[in-house]
Write an enzyme that holds these catalytic residues in place. Structure first.
Site, PDB file in Angstrom:
ATOM      1  N   GLY A  13      60.875 -21.390  35.650  1.00  0.00           N
ATOM      2  CA  GLY A  13      60.999 -22.769  36.271  1.00  0.00           C
ATOM      3  C   GLY A  13      59.955 -22.669  37.306  1.00  0.00           C
ATOM      4  O   GLY A  13      60.517 -23.131  38.000  1.00  0.00           O
ATOM      5  N   ARG A  16      56.372 -24.957  39.604  1.00  0.00           N
ATOM      6  CA  ARG A  16      57.416 -26.167  40.765  1.00  0.00           C
ATOM      7  C   ARG A  16      57.835 -25.108  41.560  1.00  0.00           C
ATOM      8  O   ARG A  16      58.881 -24.334  41.001  1.00  0.00           O
ATOM      9  CB  ARG A  16      57.444 -27.348  40.396  1.00  0.00           C
ATOM     10  N   GLY A  54      45.206 -12.020  42.320  1.00  0.00           N
ATOM     11  CA  GLY A  54      45.185 -10.785  42.261  1.00  0.00           C
ATOM     12  C   GLY A  54      46.260 -10.394  41.261  1.00  0.00           C
ATOM     13  O   GLY A  54      46.265  -8.608  41.196  1.00  0.00           O
ATOM     14  N   VAL A  64      64.425 -24.443  28.248  1.00  0.00           N
ATOM     15  CA  VAL A  64      65.561 -23.171  28.321  1.00  0.00           C
ATOM     16  C   VAL A  64      66.654 -24.161  27.753  1.00  0.00           C
ATOM     17  O   VAL A  64      67.456 -23.129  27.583  1.00  0.00           O
ATOM     18  CB  VAL A  64      65.371 -22.604  29.481  1.00  0.00           C
ATOM     19  N   ASN A  90      66.039 -19.996  37.004  1.00  0.00           N
ATOM     20  CA  ASN A  90      65.384 -20.941  38.100  1.00  0.00           C
ATOM     21  C   ASN A  90      65.554 -21.778  37.790  1.00  0.00           C
ATOM     22  O   ASN A  90      65.971 -23.485  38.483  1.00  0.00           O
ATOM     23  CB  ASN A  90      64.836 -20.453  39.043  1.00  0.00           C
ATOM     24  N   ASN A 149      79.355 -31.811  44.924  1.00  0.00           N
ATOM     25  CA  ASN A 149      79.392 -33.108  46.057  1.00  0.00           C
ATOM     26  C   ASN A 149      78.862 -34.604  44.965  1.00  0.00           C
ATOM     27  O   ASN A 149      79.100 -34.308  43.905  1.00  0.00           O
ATOM     28  CB  ASN A 149      77.486 -32.924  45.692  1.00  0.00           C
ATOM     29  N   TYR A 155      76.421 -32.187  37.524  1.00  0.00           N
ATOM     30  CA  TYR A 155      75.350 -30.640  38.568  1.00  0.00           C
ATOM     31  C   TYR A 155      75.777 -29.627  38.878  1.00  0.00           C
ATOM     32  O   TYR A 155      75.692 -28.557  39.065  1.00  0.00           O
ATOM     33  CB  TYR A 155      74.103 -31.104  39.474  1.00  0.00           C
ATOM     34  N   ALA A 157      79.552 -28.912  38.493  1.00  0.00           N
ATOM     35  CA  ALA A 157      79.895 -28.072  37.249  1.00  0.00           C
ATOM     36  C   ALA A 157      79.027 -26.662  36.648  1.00  0.00           C
ATOM     37  O   ALA A 157      79.498 -25.693  36.197  1.00  0.00           O
ATOM     38  CB  ALA A 157      80.537 -28.831  36.474  1.00  0.00           C
ATOM     39  N   LYS A 159      76.379 -25.780  38.408  1.00  0.00           N
ATOM     40  CA  LYS A 159      76.214 -24.959  38.893  1.00  0.00           C
ATOM     41  C   LYS A 159      77.362 -23.921  39.448  1.00  0.00           C
ATOM     42  O   LYS A 159      77.378 -22.268  39.932  1.00  0.00           O
ATOM     43  CB  LYS A 159      75.510 -25.123  39.980  1.00  0.00           C
TER      44      LYS A 159
HETATM   45  P1  NAP Z   1      61.288 -28.519  40.235  1.00  0.00           P
HETATM   46  O1  NAP Z   1      60.371 -28.417  42.096  1.00  0.00           O
HETATM   47  O2  NAP Z   1      62.243 -29.993  39.958  1.00  0.00           O
HETATM   48  O3  NAP Z   1      61.211 -27.792  40.063  1.00  0.00           O
HETATM   49  C1  NAP Z   1      61.763 -27.332  39.078  1.00  0.00           C
HETATM   50  C2  NAP Z   1      61.278 -26.299  37.542  1.00  0.00           C
HETATM   51  O4  NAP Z   1      62.291 -26.260  36.216  1.00  0.00           O
HETATM   52  C3  NAP Z   1      60.055 -27.037  36.638  1.00  0.00           C
HETATM   53  O5  NAP Z   1      59.420 -25.980  36.932  1.00  0.00           O
HETATM   54  C4  NAP Z   1      60.577 -27.406  35.232  1.00  0.00           C
HETATM   55  O6  NAP Z   1      59.183 -27.404  34.391  1.00  0.00           O
HETATM   56  C5  NAP Z   1      61.346 -26.293  34.896  1.00  0.00           C
HETATM   57  N1  NAP Z   1      62.382 -26.544  34.108  1.00  0.00           N
HETATM   58  C6  NAP Z   1      63.288 -27.723  33.952  1.00  0.00           C
HETATM   59  N2  NAP Z   1      63.814 -28.010  32.715  1.00  0.00           N
HETATM   60  C7  NAP Z   1      63.653 -27.044  32.460  1.00  0.00           C
HETATM   61  C8  NAP Z   1      63.412 -26.910  30.769  1.00  0.00           C
HETATM   62  N3  NAP Z   1      64.629 -27.442  30.203  1.00  0.00           N
HETATM   63  N4  NAP Z   1      62.870 -25.687  30.601  1.00  0.00           N
HETATM   64  C9  NAP Z   1      62.130 -25.258  30.903  1.00  0.00           C
HETATM   65  N5  NAP Z   1      61.677 -25.307  32.189  1.00  0.00           N
HETATM   66  C10 NAP Z   1      62.668 -26.601  33.077  1.00  0.00           C
HETATM   67  O7  NAP Z   1      63.231 -27.328  41.046  1.00  0.00           O
HETATM   68  P2  NAP Z   1      62.942 -27.453  42.113  1.00  0.00           P
HETATM   69  O8  NAP Z   1      63.856 -27.332  43.610  1.00  0.00           O
HETATM   70  O9  NAP Z   1      61.990 -26.108  43.088  1.00  0.00           O
HETATM   71  O10 NAP Z   1      64.468 -26.051  42.060  1.00  0.00           O
HETATM   72  C11 NAP Z   1      64.942 -24.949  41.138  1.00  0.00           C
HETATM   73  C12 NAP Z   1      65.860 -24.536  41.196  1.00  0.00           C
HETATM   74  O11 NAP Z   1      66.576 -24.244  42.241  1.00  0.00           O
HETATM   75  C13 NAP Z   1      66.485 -25.074  40.582  1.00  0.00           C
HETATM   76  O12 NAP Z   1      67.653 -24.740  39.144  1.00  0.00           O
HETATM   77  C14 NAP Z   1      67.785 -25.837  41.205  1.00  0.00           C
HETATM   78  O13 NAP Z   1      69.263 -26.785  40.472  1.00  0.00           O
HETATM   79  C15 NAP Z   1      67.541 -24.981  42.771  1.00  0.00           C
HETATM   80  N6  NAP Z   1      68.231 -25.830  43.873  1.00  0.00           N
HETATM   81  C16 NAP Z   1      67.156 -26.272  44.357  1.00  0.00           C
HETATM   82  C17 NAP Z   1      67.692 -27.707  45.570  1.00  0.00           C
HETATM   83  C18 NAP Z   1      66.884 -28.052  46.562  1.00  0.00           C
HETATM   84  O14 NAP Z   1      66.875 -27.887  47.314  1.00  0.00           O
HETATM   85  N7  NAP Z   1      65.672 -28.015  45.935  1.00  0.00           N
HETATM   86  C19 NAP Z   1      68.610 -27.178  46.076  1.00  0.00           C
HETATM   87  C20 NAP Z   1      69.571 -25.841  45.370  1.00  0.00           C
HETATM   88  C21 NAP Z   1      69.826 -25.758  44.576  1.00  0.00           C
HETATM   89  P3  NAP Z   1      57.637 -28.577  34.483  1.00  0.00           P
HETATM   90  O15 NAP Z   1      57.699 -27.848  35.662  1.00  0.00           O
HETATM   91  O16 NAP Z   1      57.630 -27.745  33.711  1.00  0.00           O
HETATM   92  O17 NAP Z   1      58.415 -29.680  34.421  1.00  0.00           O
END
Ligand code: NAP
Length: 249
Positions: A13, A16, A54, A64, A90, A149, A155, A157, A159
């Site tokens: 992940g 982004r 760099g 994944v 991630n 939530n 989600y 379950a 996590k």
């Molecule tokens: P995000 O901005 O939506 O980015 C998700 C990343 O995961 C992207 O790079 C995406 O790839 C990749 N991804 C999704 N499905 C995939 C798959 N099947 N195979 C390979 N890569 C995949 O999410 P984020 O907010 O950064 O979240 C990152 C992690 O933190 C997640 O596990 C999320 O559950 C957890 N999290 C986030 C928050 C929050 O508030 N943001 C809170 C708690 C936990 P692409 O770029 O190719 O689409």
């Protein structure tokens, strides 16, 4: 100051949001980072940004949720890099909805992408870590996996499952000095949360339950994760670190 002795990391992940920030933070500390995401453009952009700054990085598009694709990617990466010392699981998705309206596909996609992916990556990459007697695995879970939530049964379950996986593997790998920890973010400003972070009414409601009264940054999560991957974190394993502005105290 954190040190990372000739380390190579896989960050899923990494295209982004939080994963990108983790990849860039590790790279700034001298780690060679293999950036994995679903789309080649996304992980390619992160790897290019790291290289331009760099650092050392490689992009690898892998779904994944596809166990066979993870097995193939892991085998190829282990052939290409002398060691893979750090794994950050991630990659994640949400498919929110109340239980009675949740489809089987929404349940399965979220469980497979968030949880089963960790099983597959760890199964393939942890064995060489145990042989080398050094490794760091960090699973990015969520406060939803701790508190639950409404509207996120799938989600939460997944996590919560990541937390059980983390604790079990921490016990399995401890004798080989491979640590396994989980990081549980609250509301972090990324693409995943833009829907409500950018809506004043929705964000005000969320911030009522966040003692620090603001959303977190991806860099907040990256800094904590980098510590858990560092040489200095060798006596920390099986733990869940909330990074949520005090929400899940
Ligand atoms: P995000 O901005 O939506 O980015 C998700 C990343 O995961 C992207 O790079 C995406 O790839 C990749 N991804 C999704 N499905 C995939 C798959 N099947 N195979 C390979 N890569 C995949 O999410 P984020 O907010 O950064 O979240 C990152 C992690 O933190 C997640 O596990 C999320 O559950 C957890 N999290 C986030 C928050 C929050 O508030 N943001 C809170 C708690 C936990 P692409 O770029 O190719 O689409």
């Amino acid at each position: 100051m954190l040190t990372f002795t000739n380390r190579t990391a896989v960050v899923t992940g990494a295209g982004r949001g939080i994963g990108k920030a983790i990849a860039e933070t590790l790279a700034r500390n001298g780690v060679t980072v293999i950036c994995v995401s679903k789309s080649a453009d996304s992980c390619g952009a992160t790897a290019a940004a790291i290289t331009a700054a760099g650092g050392k990085a490689k992009a690898r598009a892998v779904d994944v949720a596809d166990g066979a694709a993870v097995a193939q990617a892991a085998a190829e990466l282990l052939g290409e890099f002398p060691t893979i010392d750090i794994l950050v699981n991630n990659a994640g998705i949400t498919r929110d909805g109340l239980l009675f309206r949740m489809s089987d596909a929404d349940w399965n996609d979220v469980l497979t992408t968030n949880l089963t992916s960790c099983f597959h990556w760890t199964k393939h990459l942890a064995r060489p870590m145990t042989r080398a007697r050094w490794g760091r695995i960090v699973n990015i879970t969520s406060v939803s996996g701790i508190m639950g939530n409404a509207g996120q049964a799938n989600y939460s379950a997944a996590k919560a499952g990541m937390i059980g996986l983390t604790k079990s593997l921490a016990r399995e790998f401890a004798s080989r000095s491979v640590t396994v920890n989980a990081v549980a973010p609250g509301f972090i400003k990324t693409d995943m949360t833009t829907d409500f972070v950018n809506k004043p009414e929705a964000s005000a409601k969320i911030l009522e339950v966040v003692p620090l009264k603001r959303f977190g940054e991806a860099s907040d999560v990256a800094t904590l994760t980098a510590y858990l991957c560092s040489d200095q974190a060798g006596y920390v394993t099986g733990q869940v670190f909330n990074i949520d502005g005090g929400m899940a105290m």
